[in-house]
Scaffold this motif. Structure first.
Motif, PDB file in Angstrom:
ATOM      1  N   GLU A  72       2.386   9.905   6.166  1.00 19.64           N
ATOM      2  CA  GLU A  72       1.314  10.400   6.003  1.00 19.64           C
ATOM      3  C   GLU A  72       0.536  10.633   7.192  1.00 19.64           C
ATOM      4  O   GLU A  72       0.497   9.980   8.041  1.00 19.64           O
ATOM      5  CB  GLU A  72       0.609   9.962   4.952  1.00 19.64           C
ATOM      6  CG  GLU A  72       1.311   9.774   3.492  1.00 19.64           C
ATOM      7  CD  GLU A  72       0.362   9.232   2.446  1.00 19.64           C
ATOM      8  OE1 GLU A  72      -0.423   9.737   2.246  1.00 19.64           O
ATOM      9  OE2 GLU A  72       0.795   8.340   1.697  1.00 19.64           O
ATOM     10  N   VAL A 123      -0.825  14.524   3.172  1.00 20.27           N
ATOM     11  CA  VAL A 123      -1.282  13.068   2.899  1.00 20.27           C
ATOM     12  C   VAL A 123      -0.567  13.243   1.245  1.00 20.27           C
ATOM     13  O   VAL A 123      -0.223  14.318   0.654  1.00 20.27           O
ATOM     14  CB  VAL A 123      -2.632  12.793   2.670  1.00 20.27           C
ATOM     15  CG1 VAL A 123      -3.164  12.857   4.263  1.00 20.27           C
ATOM     16  CG2 VAL A 123      -3.497  13.885   1.949  1.00 20.27           C
ATOM     17  N   GLU A 154      -0.301   5.703   4.064  1.00 22.16           N
ATOM     18  CA  GLU A 154       1.180   5.225   4.090  1.00 22.16           C
ATOM     19  C   GLU A 154       1.214   4.025   3.234  1.00 22.16           C
ATOM     20  O   GLU A 154       0.231   2.825   3.394  1.00 22.16           O
ATOM     21  CB  GLU A 154       1.742   5.181   5.479  1.00 22.16           C
ATOM     22  CG  GLU A 154       1.673   6.260   6.350  1.00 22.16           C
ATOM     23  CD  GLU A 154       2.444   6.274   7.647  1.00 22.16           C
ATOM     24  OE1 GLU A 154       3.207   5.349   7.759  1.00 22.16           O
ATOM     25  OE2 GLU A 154       2.354   7.097   8.501  1.00 22.16           O
ATOM     26  N   SER A 162      -5.573   7.875   0.099  1.00 27.07           N
ATOM     27  CA  SER A 162      -4.507   8.273   0.702  1.00 27.07           C
ATOM     28  C   SER A 162      -4.095   7.353   1.821  1.00 27.07           C
ATOM     29  O   SER A 162      -5.109   6.784   2.367  1.00 27.07           O
ATOM     30  CB  SER A 162      -4.359   9.965   1.037  1.00 27.07           C
ATOM     31  OG  SER A 162      -5.038  10.039   2.335  1.00 27.07           O
TER      32      SER A 162
END
Length: 691
Positions: free
Chosen positions: A608, A561, A601, A599
């Motif tokens: 990720e 991530v 994308e 975290s």
């Protein structure tokens, strides 16, 4: 051999192991049956025949004096025993002692004794204006070693932090300015392990491995060996990558060494087992079992590895060469070791020639480079040497070590291309100074280990890099401010602020070495000055706009991530409102407080991984300087990457989000719950200042 010959004396008796001559076989024994040790036991490798080895053993907290072993000589006498130049006729068990503190600069310690018995205590305090780093109180353990770490009083004025003076040592040389050299010398009767000289480097760090002074009868506990050898070996394994493409991730020079190997480059592991007469066939088989364990542990890392396997006595025998086809297959290496690595193959050549064994490794390296030189300079090498602790023929092994270092061009910028670990098995017979000359001396790591017998070695190797998932939970401590229903009145049905717990185990549990930020151990691993604060750790570990990190899945896989910080964080946390629970929340900060890391994308091309339901509570960690640092705990996410995808074997298969979905995962930052961590862990860990 009769059963009576093999039986050791009952604890605490002075009777001989065999009480009457009539209990022996018909042939006359070579050496006397009247052998004993006060307070301990006696065992024999081959009865009382010529060449048999007599071994004295004592209860925990004591050691055999003046020797641990004796051999039955050709003249029919056991090898004589001497102490301080005088002959001794009766062995005895003596109480362990820890070496005294000879000096403590800018502070004082008490009590001042010439030696300290088991359970003895040393207390340390610093003068005004100095801060104590290390253990303020140390206890003498039953293995003749002090617990904790050597303390030092530091005022932060030097280029390098002040160096602690270990028990049993005196120091000389400069102080802590750039380029200063500090040397240590151990008092008479103690062996120096680690580096005898340290240099204050431009990086504000001291060169060399930590110095310690050890009595010849002291030894390491299996659990300590597993932890320290495991940490160093993880360093070797973690800095070697199989060549994965990380071009899409930010690069940080503080990540330290990271060797990216191509598909035809390898990590070479050389395993050397002592098969000399003093080891005995039974102990040699235990060496083999230990090597089998460590091969299996190392092979669990996904990287290109070649194994070499040698046994040695007066001369070495190569079982597997790194250039052999099977060298890449750990299962075939283990199979060949079981079938072809035999104690008796060394015949009557029963000496201990470590020099020649290392020269065999040196020759192997030369031949391998000659046959395949294209990527030779990228190969990393690690030698694991098992020995009874004495090299009685062939000259000094350090000659071979120097040749290997020169051949591998191990200079200041290539020291991490070679690691030599030496394991001495036996208490009094181990030549610690000679072992120290062979082993690598690297800052923050240990490469010399001394254990009482091969069983302890096997026990230590069983715990190295082990993944122990069967943990026994003694107590769970939840954060007192966690309340999932805290904002129900505001229409927020689930609120996960302070979603963190501590688990206390009632037995040893190890999921792999990891550092906790803001502790002295993490500070050393980050190679920060002793004046560093918790804020410094946070700036280092979370310094990127998008920080590469990992968490471990339920399938025990590491998933990648990017932690969004600074300007990237608002966009990351805003996607939390796409979850049905929070669709009517006007301000995302009502759900995602500043204690959360985020975290997921962001549509900019970096792929990720997203979490699955059931992975909450897992560690979020980053890598720096070939160490792993936990920065958060997985709390919740907006997307279940495993929903409706469990197979019959319950192996979770991750799915990709639908078009328009923005998976987000949120983690409780350990930097934002420092007061709580310090309150509950102050007795176990030593923390650095927060600001």
């Amino acid at each position: 051999m009769t059963q009576a010959m093999e039986r050791a004396l009952p604890h605490g008796t002075d009777r001989p192991a065999v009480t009457t001559q009539e209990s022996l076989p018909d042939s006359t024994p070579s050496c006397s049956t009247q052998v004993s040790i006060k307070g301990g036991n006696v065992s024999l490798s081959d009865g009382h025949r010529q060449g048999s080895i007599l071994t004295y053993s004592c209860p925990d907290g004591s050691y055999p004096h003046p020797v641990r072993t004796r051999i039955c000589q050709s003249d029919g006498n056991w090898a004589p025993m001497y102490s301080s130049g005088r002959r001794v006729t009766q062995a005895s068990c003596r109480g362990m002692r820890c070496p005294p503190q000879r000096a403590f600069e800018n502070g004082f310690f008490s009590p001042r004794l010439s030696a300290y018995p088991v359970r003895g205590v040393l207390n340390f305090e610093c003068f005004d204006g100095y801060q104590l780093h290390g253990s303020a109180q140390r206890h003498c353990q039953s293995n003749g070693r002090w617990n904790g770490t050597s303390p030092v009083c530091n005022d932060g004025a030097g280029h390098c932090p002040s160096l602690p003076i270990p028990p049993g040592a005196i120091s000389s040389g400069g102080r802590n300015r750039l380029g200063d050299r500090v040397s240590f010398q151990c008092q008479t009767g103690l062996d120096l392990v680690g580096s005898s000289e340290h240099v204050c480097t431009p990086e504000g760090e001291w060169s060399g491995a930590e110095t310690s002074c050890r009595a010849p009868y002291s030894y390491d506990r299996a659990e300590d060996v597993a932890a320290e050898f495991g940490a160093s070996l993880t360093n070797v394994l973690s800095v070697v990558s199989s060549g994965s493409d990380h071009s899409d991730l930010p690069q940080d020079p503080s990540l330290g060494r990271k060797l990216i190997l191509s598909t035809d480059s390898f990590l070479h592991i050389y395993l050397l087992a002592d098969a000399s007469h003093s080891v005995t066939s039974k102990h040699f088989e235990m060496f083999k079992k230990s090597l089998e364990i460590i091969i299996d542990r190392i092979a669990s890392f996904e990287m290109p590895i070649r194994f070499a396997l040698l046994s040695y006595a007066s001369q070495p025998l190569t079982i597997v060469d790194t250039f052999d086809d099977i060298a890449e297959d750990p299962d075939l290496v283990i199979e060949k070791m079981r079938d072809e690595m035999k104690y008796e193959d060394h015949g009557n050549a029963t000496g201990t020639n470590i020099q020649e064994a290392l020269m065999a490794v040196y020759s192997m390296m030369i031949n391998h480079r000659a046959a395949n030189s294209r990527n030779w300079d990228q190969i990393r090498h690690a030698i694991i040497l098992l020995t009874d602790g004495k090299s009685n023929m062939g000259g000094s092994p350090k000659v071979a070590v120097r040749r290997i270092e020169d051949f591998l061009n191990v200079k200041e910028n290539r020291k991490d291309y070679l690691d030599i670990y030496v394991f001495g098995i036996g208490r009094l017979d181990v030549d610690q100074a000679a072992m120290n000359e062979v082993a690598s001396n690297k800052a923050g790591e240990r490469h010399v280990f001394i254990l009482t017998d091969p069983k302890e070695l096997k026990k230590a190797f069983e715990d190295v890099l082990a993944d122990k998932t069967q943990l026994h939970i003694k107590r769970r401590i939840d954060h007192e401010l966690y309340n999932v229903r805290a904002k129900a009145a505001q229409g927020i049905q689930e609120f996960y602020d302070y979603d963190i717990s501590l688990l206390e185990l009632d037995g040893p549990g190890k999921l792999g070495p990891i550092c906790l930020p803001c502790t002295t151990g993490a500070n050393r691993a980050l190679k920060k000055p002793e004046t560093a604060t918790c804020k410094d750790h946070e700036l280092d570990l979370l310094s990127f706009e998008k920080v590469p990190a990992q968490f471990v899945s339920l399938n025990n896989e590491r998933l990648n991530v990017l932690i969004k910080t600074k300007k990237s964080r608002p966009k990351c946390i805003s996607a939390a409102l796409q979850h049905a629970l929070y669709s009517k929340v006007a301000n995302v900060s009502e759900v995602v407080t500043d204690r959360f890391l985020c975290s997921g994308e962001d549509g900019n091309g970096a792929v990720e991984d997203a979490s699955c339901k059931g992975e909450s509570g897992g560690s979020l960690f980053v890598e720096r300087r070939a160490r792993y640092f936990q920065v958060g705990v997985l709390s919740w996410g907006t997307f279940d990457a495993c929903k409706n995808k469990a197979t019959e074997s319950n192996h979770r298969v991750r799915k990709t989000p639908k078009r328009g979905q923005k998976p987000r995962d949120f983690y409780l930052s350990l930097f934002r719950v420092q007061d709580w961590l310090r309150h509950h862990l102050a007795g176990s860990l030593r923390f650095i200042p927060q600001q």
